[in-house]
Design a protein around this motif. Structure first.
Motif, PDB file in Angstrom:
ATOM      1  N   LYS A   1      -1.978  -6.174  -2.898  1.00  0.00           N
ATOM      2  CA  LYS A   1      -1.048  -5.300  -2.180  1.00  0.00           C
ATOM      3  C   LYS A   1      -0.974  -3.964  -2.893  1.00  0.00           C
ATOM      4  CE  LYS A   1       1.966  -8.185   0.376  1.00  0.00           C
ATOM      5  NZ  LYS A   1       2.229  -7.820   1.694  1.00  0.00           N
TER       6      LYS A   1
ATOM      7  N   ASN B   1       6.879   0.788  -1.196  1.00  0.00           N
ATOM      8  CA  ASN B   1       6.968   0.482   0.238  1.00  0.00           C
ATOM      9  C   ASN B   1       7.873   1.494   0.928  1.00  0.00           C
ATOM     10  OD1 ASN B   1       5.387  -1.738  -0.276  1.00  0.00           O
ATOM     11  ND2 ASN B   1       7.084  -3.155  -0.326  1.00  0.00           N
TER      12      ASN B   1
ATOM     13  N   ASP C   1      -2.157   3.848  -1.312  1.00  0.00           N
ATOM     14  CA  ASP C   1      -1.788   3.251  -2.583  1.00  0.00           C
ATOM     15  C   ASP C   1      -1.376   4.347  -3.561  1.00  0.00           C
ATOM     16  OD1 ASP C   1      -1.377   1.238  -4.451  1.00  0.00           O
ATOM     17  OD2 ASP C   1      -3.462   0.580  -4.510  1.00  0.00           O
TER      18      ASP C   1
ATOM     19  N   GLY D   1       2.403  -1.349   0.555  1.00  0.00           N
ATOM     20  CA  GLY D   1       2.830  -2.635   1.071  1.00  0.00           C
ATOM     21  C   GLY D   1       1.814  -3.424   1.858  1.00  0.00           C
ATOM     22  N   TRP D   2       0.605  -2.895   2.017  1.00  0.00           N
ATOM     23  CA  TRP D   2      -0.397  -3.678   2.735  1.00  0.00           C
ATOM     24  C   TRP D   2      -1.535  -4.048   1.808  1.00  0.00           C
ATOM     25  CZ3 TRP D   2       0.689   1.372   4.764  1.00  0.00           C
ATOM     26  CH2 TRP D   2      -0.253   2.355   4.433  1.00  0.00           C
ATOM     27  N   ASN D   3      -2.261  -5.121   2.175  1.00  0.00           N
ATOM     28  CA  ASN D   3      -3.396  -5.567   1.369  1.00  0.00           C
ATOM     29  C   ASN D   3      -4.539  -4.582   1.535  1.00  0.00           C
ATOM     30  OD1 ASN D   3      -2.195  -7.887   0.380  1.00  0.00           O
ATOM     31  ND2 ASN D   3      -2.783  -9.080   2.169  1.00  0.00           N
TER      32      ASN D   3
END
Length: 97
Positions: A12, A38, A62, A16-18
């Motif tokens: 992550k 996030n 990121d 908040g996302w992979n």
């Protein structure tokens, strides 16, 4: 600033996302992105990178804890498109949101 690449390997990201190695995303320097992860207003913003006379368009996904100033980290897939002939770090790269 400089561009480097990092290996997210499905973890992550700060947004908040992979993030996968095959994603076309950048990690913005933590000093610019700030402490919020996030929901950070920088997340999913379109960014353009100028390297070797070519403009590449992608998104911020990121936070780069090791990046200073205006340096950014690229996923391996994006690095392969933006700087395939550079070994690890490209200097004096322009980018804007």
């Amino acid at each position: 600033g400089d561009i480097t690449y990092y290996i997210p390997d499905g973890g992550k990201g700060a947004c908040g996302w992979n993030i996968q190695n095959s994603d076309m995303q950048v990690a913005l320097a933590s000093g610019m992105m700030g402490e919020q992860s996030n929901g950070n207003p920088w997340c999913n913003k379109r960014i353009k990178i100028l390297h070797d006379g070519i403009i590449h368009s992608t998104i911020i996904g990121d936070k780069c804890m090791g990046c200073e100033g205006e340096s950014i980290d690229l996923t391996p897939a994006l690095w392969a498109v933006v700087a395939p002939d550079v070994d690890g770090r490209a200097h004096n790269v322009e980018w804007w949101v």
